[in-house]
Scaffold this active site. Sequence first.
Site, PDB file in Angstrom:
ATOM      1  CB  THR A 117      24.336  -3.868  43.011  1.00 26.88           C
ATOM      2  OG1 THR A 117      24.467  -2.664  43.760  1.00 26.88           O
ATOM      3  CG2 THR A 117      23.530  -4.826  43.870  1.00 26.88           C
ATOM      4  CE1 TYR A 142      19.164  -3.373  42.689  1.00 22.43           C
ATOM      5  CE2 TYR A 142      20.811  -2.212  43.993  1.00 22.43           C
ATOM      6  CZ  TYR A 142      20.399  -2.764  42.797  1.00 22.43           C
ATOM      7  OH  TYR A 142      21.241  -2.721  41.718  1.00 22.43           O
TER       8      TYR A 142
HETATM    9  N1  UFG Z   1      22.046  11.475  46.879  1.00 24.68           N
HETATM   10  C1  UFG Z   1      21.697  12.729  47.372  1.00 24.68           C
HETATM   11  N2  UFG Z   1      20.634  13.352  46.809  1.00 24.68           N
HETATM   12  C2  UFG Z   1      19.908  12.820  45.798  1.00 24.68           C
HETATM   13  C3  UFG Z   1      20.272  11.551  45.299  1.00 24.68           C
HETATM   14  C4  UFG Z   1      21.350  10.905  45.876  1.00 24.68           C
HETATM   15  O1  UFG Z   1      22.314  13.249  48.297  1.00 24.68           O
HETATM   16  O2  UFG Z   1      18.944  13.461  45.357  1.00 24.68           O
HETATM   17  C5  UFG Z   1      23.190  10.790  47.481  1.00 24.68           C
HETATM   18  C6  UFG Z   1      22.794   9.464  48.110  1.00 24.68           C
HETATM   19  O3  UFG Z   1      22.310   9.670  49.420  1.00 24.68           O
HETATM   20  C7  UFG Z   1      24.112   8.694  48.038  1.00 24.68           C
HETATM   21  C8  UFG Z   1      24.766   9.227  46.749  1.00 24.68           C
HETATM   22  O4  UFG Z   1      24.112  10.455  46.475  1.00 24.68           O
HETATM   23  O5  UFG Z   1      24.913   9.025  49.118  1.00 24.68           O
HETATM   24  C9  UFG Z   1      24.573   8.294  45.584  1.00 24.68           C
HETATM   25  O6  UFG Z   1      23.208   7.960  45.497  1.00 24.68           O
HETATM   26  P1  UFG Z   1      22.572   7.238  44.227  1.00 24.68           P
HETATM   27  O7  UFG Z   1      21.100   7.156  44.452  1.00 24.68           O
HETATM   28  O8  UFG Z   1      23.038   7.915  42.995  1.00 24.68           O
HETATM   29  O9  UFG Z   1      23.239   5.809  44.234  1.00 24.68           O
HETATM   30  P2  UFG Z   1      23.336   4.731  45.413  1.00 24.68           P
HETATM   31  O10 UFG Z   1      24.738   4.774  45.933  1.00 24.68           O
HETATM   32  O11 UFG Z   1      22.254   4.863  46.382  1.00 24.68           O
HETATM   33  O12 UFG Z   1      23.082   3.385  44.647  1.00 24.68           O
HETATM   34  C10 UFG Z   1      23.728   3.117  43.432  1.00 24.68           C
HETATM   35  C11 UFG Z   1      22.953   2.057  42.698  1.00 24.68           C
HETATM   36  C12 UFG Z   1      23.055   0.745  43.402  1.00 24.68           C
HETATM   37  C13 UFG Z   1      24.463   0.412  43.708  1.00 24.68           C
HETATM   38  C14 UFG Z   1      25.151   1.499  44.423  1.00 24.68           C
HETATM   39  C15 UFG Z   1      26.581   1.087  44.596  1.00 24.68           C
HETATM   40  O13 UFG Z   1      21.608   2.427  42.559  1.00 24.68           O
HETATM   41  O14 UFG Z   1      22.581  -0.226  42.543  1.00 24.68           O
HETATM   42  O15 UFG Z   1      25.034   2.666  43.663  1.00 24.68           O
HETATM   43  O16 UFG Z   1      27.393   2.052  45.085  1.00 24.68           O
HETATM   44  F1  UFG Z   1      24.534  -0.665  44.481  1.00 24.68           F
END
Ligand code: UFG
Length: 327
Positions: A117, A142
């Site tokens: 990831t 994670y």
């Molecule tokens: N976000 C919001 N509101 C929400 C959900 C997410 O503002 O309700 C924002 C998060 O704060 C973040 C972005 O949207 O800035 C993306 O969030 P995600 O939860 O969709 O994904 P993440 O970037 O946190 O994590 C995902 C995967 C990881 C991976 C990562 C790599 O879950 O495994 O992408 O970029 F490592």
Amino acid sequence: MNILLTGGAGYIGSHVALSLLDSGNDITIIDNLITGNKEILPKNINFYNCNINNKKKIKEIIQSSQFDILMHFAGYIKVEESVYQPEKYFENNTKNAISLFETCLENNLNNIIFSSTAAIYGNPKNNNPITENVILEPLNPYGESKMRTEKYLLANNDKFNSIILRYFNVAGADSQLRTGLISDEATHLIKIISEVAVGKRSKILIYGNDYQTLDGTALRDYIHVSDLADIHVEAAKYLLKNKQTNVFNCGYGKGYSVLEVINEANNITGNKIKFEFSKRRRGDAEKLVADVNKINKYIKWQPRYNNLKKIIESSINWEKKINEKNL
Ligand code: UFG
């Protein structure tokens, strides 16, 4: 090719299973169905309900066929949960993964494709897209759990030929809606947007609008899950040909802010996506965009869905389907 997949009843694993089957390969799936779902398992394949640390059972499975490659998807994936329950992540994503690899090795299966990831990069220091060789500084357990497993494979590259794929933000669903993301407590941005689109939630909270980005919301590189699945098929061919350990970023190399994603979803749905700003989420990075030069150079891969609209539309269509089916 004959591929053994763990986590084939999960989101990414089930899409890869379909891509492998669609391109004429044989697959066997191992999944303990804790976060996976039987409904999205491809039909008429070999399936074992089994934990990845069950050495005895895994040995029997490996000995039952001549597998070319193990693709290891099974794992916990929620960044925020990992902050509160780190042990769950180190136990499953690191310790059990290593136990699985050892069982493979003991039974002469030493070609591995491992799901890693972009979370292992943490908050990169400069603003450029991230290359595979920057210093790894995960911000959460994670990412740390995946990094430790990567390190095991890299340190044992005399025993294993492995391809480590570092996924950026995977989203969307199979164009025929044979599978997609099922989650009882969704945390991913495009999944939550899709839930708002079908009326399962009233609004989405934007976690932080004080980041150093154009509109203050965090930037991510969203890749369609079916393109990511195709990468696995090509990476498998590459691995069998070259028999060498290597690491590749998987993304499109373009970042979108949370607000840009929501705006695109509002164009698609006619402004159905209500949102509010909220405080930053723990463990979140500001900007994660892949440098994709390496994967484009080595892996023969043509994206089919490099388009934010297509990603969001397929995700909403899948959400409609599972809402109707009550999944
Ligand atoms: N976000 C919001 N509101 C929400 C959900 C997410 O503002 O309700 C924002 C998060 O704060 C973040 C972005 O949207 O800035 C993306 O969030 P995600 O939860 O969709 O994904 P993440 O970037 O946190 O994590 C995902 C995967 C990881 C991976 C990562 C790599 O879950 O495994 O992408 O970029 F490592």
